[in-house]
Design a protein around this motif. Sequence first.
Motif, PDB file in Angstrom:
ATOM      1  N   ASN A 182       0.853  -0.989   0.132  1.00  0.00           N
ATOM      2  CA  ASN A 182       0.034   0.162   0.059  1.00  0.00           C
ATOM      3  C   ASN A 182       1.041   1.043   0.128  1.00  0.00           C
ATOM      4  OD1 ASN A 182      -1.554   2.334   1.080  1.00  0.00           O
ATOM      5  ND2 ASN A 182      -3.149   0.864   1.661  1.00  0.00           N
ATOM      6  N   THR A 183       1.059   1.989  -1.036  1.00  0.00           N
ATOM      7  CA  THR A 183       2.033   3.027  -1.472  1.00  0.00           C
ATOM      8  C   THR A 183       1.615   4.238  -0.465  1.00  0.00           C
ATOM      9  OG1 THR A 183       0.596   3.881  -3.178  1.00  0.00           O
ATOM     10  CG2 THR A 183       2.560   2.214  -3.709  1.00  0.00           C
ATOM     11  N   THR A 184       0.236   4.270  -0.148  1.00  0.00           N
ATOM     12  CA  THR A 184      -0.068   5.468   0.648  1.00  0.00           C
ATOM     13  C   THR A 184       0.341   5.362   2.127  1.00  0.00           C
ATOM     14  OG1 THR A 184      -2.263   5.792  -0.614  1.00  0.00           O
ATOM     15  CG2 THR A 184      -2.247   6.736   1.524  1.00  0.00           C
ATOM     16  N   VAL A 185       0.064   4.226   2.583  1.00  0.00           N
ATOM     17  CA  VAL A 185       0.793   3.724   3.901  1.00  0.00           C
ATOM     18  C   VAL A 185       2.096   3.922   4.094  1.00  0.00           C
ATOM     19  CG1 VAL A 185       0.781   1.711   5.640  1.00  0.00           C
ATOM     20  CG2 VAL A 185      -1.495   2.370   4.433  1.00  0.00           C
ATOM     21  N   LEU A 186       2.810   3.213   3.104  1.00  0.00           N
ATOM     22  CA  LEU A 186       4.280   3.235   2.979  1.00  0.00           C
ATOM     23  C   LEU A 186       4.940   4.812   3.190  1.00  0.00           C
ATOM     24  CD1 LEU A 186       5.006   0.277   0.735  1.00  0.00           C
ATOM     25  CD2 LEU A 186       4.862   0.360   3.340  1.00  0.00           C
ATOM     26  N   SER A 187       4.282   5.385   2.113  1.00  0.00           N
ATOM     27  CA  SER A 187       4.845   6.888   1.949  1.00  0.00           C
ATOM     28  C   SER A 187       4.366   7.780   3.385  1.00  0.00           C
ATOM     29  CB  SER A 187       4.235   7.634   0.782  1.00  0.00           C
ATOM     30  OG  SER A 187       2.848   7.708   0.987  1.00  0.00           O
ATOM     31  N   GLY A 188       3.519   7.435   3.868  1.00  0.00           N
ATOM     32  CA  GLY A 188       3.158   7.869   5.308  1.00  0.00           C
ATOM     33  C   GLY A 188       3.891   7.471   6.436  1.00  0.00           C
ATOM     34  N   CYS A 189       4.147   6.446   6.575  1.00  0.00           N
ATOM     35  CA  CYS A 189       5.167   5.833   7.408  1.00  0.00           C
ATOM     36  C   CYS A 189       6.721   6.588   7.224  1.00  0.00           C
ATOM     37  CB  CYS A 189       5.281   4.381   7.283  1.00  0.00           C
ATOM     38  SG  CYS A 189       3.936   3.347   8.129  1.00  0.00           S
ATOM     39  N   THR A 190       7.037   6.506   6.035  1.00  0.00           N
ATOM     40  CA  THR A 190       8.413   7.213   5.734  1.00  0.00           C
ATOM     41  C   THR A 190       8.169   8.669   6.321  1.00  0.00           C
ATOM     42  OG1 THR A 190       8.790   6.064   3.868  1.00  0.00           O
ATOM     43  CG2 THR A 190       9.855   8.109   4.085  1.00  0.00           C
ATOM     44  N   ALA A 191       7.280   9.202   6.176  1.00  0.00           N
ATOM     45  CA  ALA A 191       7.173  10.731   6.745  1.00  0.00           C
ATOM     46  C   ALA A 191       7.111  10.607   8.088  1.00  0.00           C
ATOM     47  CB  ALA A 191       5.805  11.482   6.110  1.00  0.00           C
ATOM     48  N   ALA A 192       6.281   9.791   8.707  1.00  0.00           N
ATOM     49  CA  ALA A 192       6.035   9.812  10.194  1.00  0.00           C
ATOM     50  C   ALA A 192       7.342   9.376  10.958  1.00  0.00           C
ATOM     51  CB  ALA A 192       5.132   8.736  10.466  1.00  0.00           C
ATOM     52  N   GLN A 193       8.205   8.575  10.510  1.00  0.00           N
ATOM     53  CA  GLN A 193       9.646   7.889  10.938  1.00  0.00           C
ATOM     54  C   GLN A 193      10.817   8.887  10.435  1.00  0.00           C
ATOM     55  OE1 GLN A 193       7.344   6.694  12.831  1.00  0.00           O
ATOM     56  NE2 GLN A 193       8.878   5.018  13.113  1.00  0.00           N
ATOM     57  N   ALA A 194      10.542  10.093   9.870  1.00  0.00           N
ATOM     58  CA  ALA A 194      11.475  10.591   9.427  1.00  0.00           C
ATOM     59  C   ALA A 194      12.738  11.190  10.300  1.00  0.00           C
ATOM     60  CB  ALA A 194      11.068  12.049   8.514  1.00  0.00           C
ATOM     61  N   ASN A 195      12.235  11.564  11.628  1.00  0.00           N
ATOM     62  CA  ASN A 195      13.194  12.044  12.683  1.00  0.00           C
ATOM     63  C   ASN A 195      14.177  11.008  13.032  1.00  0.00           C
ATOM     64  OD1 ASN A 195      12.557  14.725  12.665  1.00  0.00           O
ATOM     65  ND2 ASN A 195      11.440  14.605  14.528  1.00  0.00           N
ATOM     66  N   ASN A 196      13.544   9.529  13.143  1.00  0.00           N
ATOM     67  CA  ASN A 196      14.314   8.514  13.528  1.00  0.00           C
ATOM     68  C   ASN A 196      15.171   8.074  12.604  1.00  0.00           C
ATOM     69  OD1 ASN A 196      13.358   8.082  16.109  1.00  0.00           O
ATOM     70  ND2 ASN A 196      11.731   6.640  15.637  1.00  0.00           N
ATOM     71  N   LEU A 197      14.881   8.420  11.334  1.00  0.00           N
ATOM     72  CA  LEU A 197      15.783   8.134  10.219  1.00  0.00           C
ATOM     73  C   LEU A 197      16.747   9.019  10.148  1.00  0.00           C
ATOM     74  CD1 LEU A 197      13.448   7.167   7.037  1.00  0.00           C
ATOM     75  CD2 LEU A 197      15.039   5.650   8.386  1.00  0.00           C
ATOM     76  N   ALA A 198      16.535  10.356  10.502  1.00  0.00           N
ATOM     77  CA  ALA A 198      17.553  11.275  10.455  1.00  0.00           C
ATOM     78  C   ALA A 198      18.600  11.183  11.657  1.00  0.00           C
ATOM     79  CB  ALA A 198      16.967  12.769  10.685  1.00  0.00           C
ATOM     80  N   ALA A 199      18.022  10.470  12.655  1.00  0.00           N
ATOM     81  CA  ALA A 199      18.946  10.309  13.790  1.00  0.00           C
ATOM     82  C   ALA A 199      19.847   9.104  13.524  1.00  0.00           C
ATOM     83  CB  ALA A 199      18.029   9.936  15.061  1.00  0.00           C
ATOM     84  N   GLN A 200      19.521   8.092  12.829  1.00  0.00           N
ATOM     85  CA  GLN A 200      20.143   6.958  12.453  1.00  0.00           C
ATOM     86  C   GLN A 200      21.200   7.532  11.338  1.00  0.00           C
ATOM     87  OE1 GLN A 200      17.691   3.776  11.007  1.00  0.00           O
ATOM     88  NE2 GLN A 200      16.545   3.842  12.806  1.00  0.00           N
ATOM     89  N   ALA A 201      20.760   8.282  10.573  1.00  0.00           N
ATOM     90  CA  ALA A 201      21.807   8.713   9.178  1.00  0.00           C
ATOM     91  C   ALA A 201      23.045   9.663   9.938  1.00  0.00           C
ATOM     92  CB  ALA A 201      21.134   9.445   8.348  1.00  0.00           C
ATOM     93  N   HIS A 202      22.476  10.489  10.862  1.00  0.00           N
ATOM     94  CA  HIS A 202      23.514  11.303  11.505  1.00  0.00           C
ATOM     95  C   HIS A 202      24.703  10.499  12.199  1.00  0.00           C
ATOM     96  CE1 HIS A 202      25.233  14.560  13.857  1.00  0.00           C
ATOM     97  NE2 HIS A 202      24.982  13.945  14.984  1.00  0.00           N
ATOM     98  N   TRP A 203      24.363   9.464  12.984  1.00  0.00           N
ATOM     99  CA  TRP A 203      25.266   8.495  13.571  1.00  0.00           C
ATOM    100  C   TRP A 203      25.775   7.445  12.669  1.00  0.00           C
ATOM    101  CZ3 TRP A 203      26.937  10.705  17.721  1.00  0.00           C
ATOM    102  CH2 TRP A 203      26.128  11.556  18.462  1.00  0.00           C
ATOM    103  N   GLY A 204      25.622   7.422  11.444  1.00  0.00           N
ATOM    104  CA  GLY A 204      26.105   6.582  10.429  1.00  0.00           C
ATOM    105  C   GLY A 204      25.590   5.116  10.360  1.00  0.00           C
ATOM    106  N   GLU A 205      24.245   5.156  10.774  1.00  0.00           N
ATOM    107  CA  GLU A 205      23.692   3.902  10.728  1.00  0.00           C
ATOM    108  C   GLU A 205      23.070   3.541   9.255  1.00  0.00           C
ATOM    109  OE1 GLU A 205      22.545   3.318  15.501  1.00  0.00           O
ATOM    110  OE2 GLU A 205      21.051   3.212  13.962  1.00  0.00           O
ATOM    111  N   SER A 206      23.040   2.038   9.051  1.00  0.00           N
ATOM    112  CA  SER A 206      22.266   1.927   7.911  1.00  0.00           C
ATOM    113  C   SER A 206      20.808   1.541   8.037  1.00  0.00           C
ATOM    114  CB  SER A 206      23.076   0.514   7.190  1.00  0.00           C
ATOM    115  OG  SER A 206      24.322   1.057   6.762  1.00  0.00           O
ATOM    116  N   ASN A 207      20.000   1.196   7.368  1.00  0.00           N
ATOM    117  CA  ASN A 207      18.653   1.013   7.241  1.00  0.00           C
ATOM    118  C   ASN A 207      18.625  -0.591   7.070  1.00  0.00           C
ATOM    119  OD1 ASN A 207      15.893   0.646   7.419  1.00  0.00           O
ATOM    120  ND2 ASN A 207      15.515   2.074   5.802  1.00  0.00           N
TER     121      ASN A 207
END
Length: 527
Positions: A182-207
């Motif tokens: 479900n692309t709507t759900v998946l894109s919504g989740c990406t937006a909702a988790q943006a801060n956590n993704l930013a935190a992981q990226a800042h410290w050099g973590e992969s997804n």
Amino acid sequence: MNATNTKMMISKTRLLVLLALALLLTASAQAAAPGVTGPVFNLTAQAGSLSQPDGAAVYSWGYGCNGAPAGYAPAAITNAFCNTMQVPGPTLIVTEGQTVTVNLTNNLPTAAGNTSILFPGFNVTASGGVAGLLTQEAVPGGTVTYTFTPSSPGTRAYYSGTQGDLQVEMGLYGAIIVLPTNTTVLSGCTAAQANNLAAQAHWGESNFRLAVAAYDHASTCYDREYLFQFSEMDPNIHNKALAQVTAAGNCAAGAPGCSLNVPTEPYSPAYFMINGRSMPDDMDTNYASQYPHQPYNGNPHMHPGELTLIRVIGQGRWQHPFHEHGNHVRILARDGNLILSQNDSTKLGGRLEFTTDTTPGQAFDGIFYWTGKGLNWDPYGHNPASSDLAAKLPCTPDGNGYNTSAPTAINYYEWCQDHNKPLQVAPFGDVAGGGPATLPDPNILTNGAWFGGSPYLGPNATVRAVGPTGTTPPSGTIANPPTSEAGFAFMWHSHNEREITTNNIFPGGMLMMMLVDSREFVIDESN
């Protein structure tokens, strides 16, 4: 034996156990939900041996890859392999609505007879082989093909449909993970988790996620995921199977005496496993070379505030009441069936479980969450009087009380109500003063002089854990790698006491550690 000597023996035994557990926390491996991708999977059933922490190599059967698979997932893991026999079998990672084909070749010893795979929850078309009681079966040396199209996401089991009391016990089982579309759900989740993704990226973590949501529903977003398959093993059954296979030799299929008659009762398992390994082996890395037939580990890690998806399957004959210390688990679904509120389908309806239940053959997906909220002391070890500027990081509460406006800060997702609250009324101070959490008799009660290894997640967490020497805690009893983590260690274990042993030796069996790490510790699930 008098009471004094008895008490001394108990104390020494407890010390040895606690020291062993503390040493286990120095492991650097992490878990994930690794597997192979399709949509065509060429599998084989084959014999091999499983290593156990007591030194045993137990004769077993397992599914494996018949040739190189189409690919591996998650993509961030680059050292993956898929041997011709493994336990559990290869995790099959597919996509909702995708036609899946599984070709199974029977390379078991001829005396073992036919074999097969059941895919509960899917409408399967089988071709080739011969008709069995439950599905088409592959004769010795033969191949059978199964085709199905998963219509919904989730986690499910697969296992042998031929003489299941023996073949599943011998190791013929595995997992299927169906990813949502479900692309709507998946894109919504990406937006909702943006801060956590930013935190992981800042410290050099992969997804290392397979997707951003577990289901086609906005409430199933997650940040990390782990797959745990619980099973038990009776070595007496395995040894008898080996003896009969050896006695039959290179017999011809269908010839007199070319068959097995292995009793599977009484059932007395001695090994209790997570992903085919017992503690402490399950804390070694995924795809570790010393476990060629047991590639998947069980060693979850997370940072505060992350939504951690756990996928759990009961693959044995027993139920395993499993307790995840640190918080309850919110059950999302069972066998790929999302549980929604009967009154409002936009909301989840699964319950919070203190001890999760794993019925044989059943899978569940759940969310584990930890933030430090409610401790009533500052787990980040802030000290306003400290000369360490990083220890004076501010905490600006959002509408829910968490510090979420600074995703690159070490104390991202701190519960601000407890900011700067010491664990003791009069803490000694920072590293030089020994820290605020010194307990009596650190050789027995704690990992060094620090409660639970270290009660800190924040600035200089590693220094606080290992002490000024850079190698050992202040008590000097436990050696931690100087660059390793210093977070909270929550024991995750079966609530059946026998199941946290290996041949009645503790610690072992169905036991692992959830490590909640400081942001500065990079969780690398590729090793």
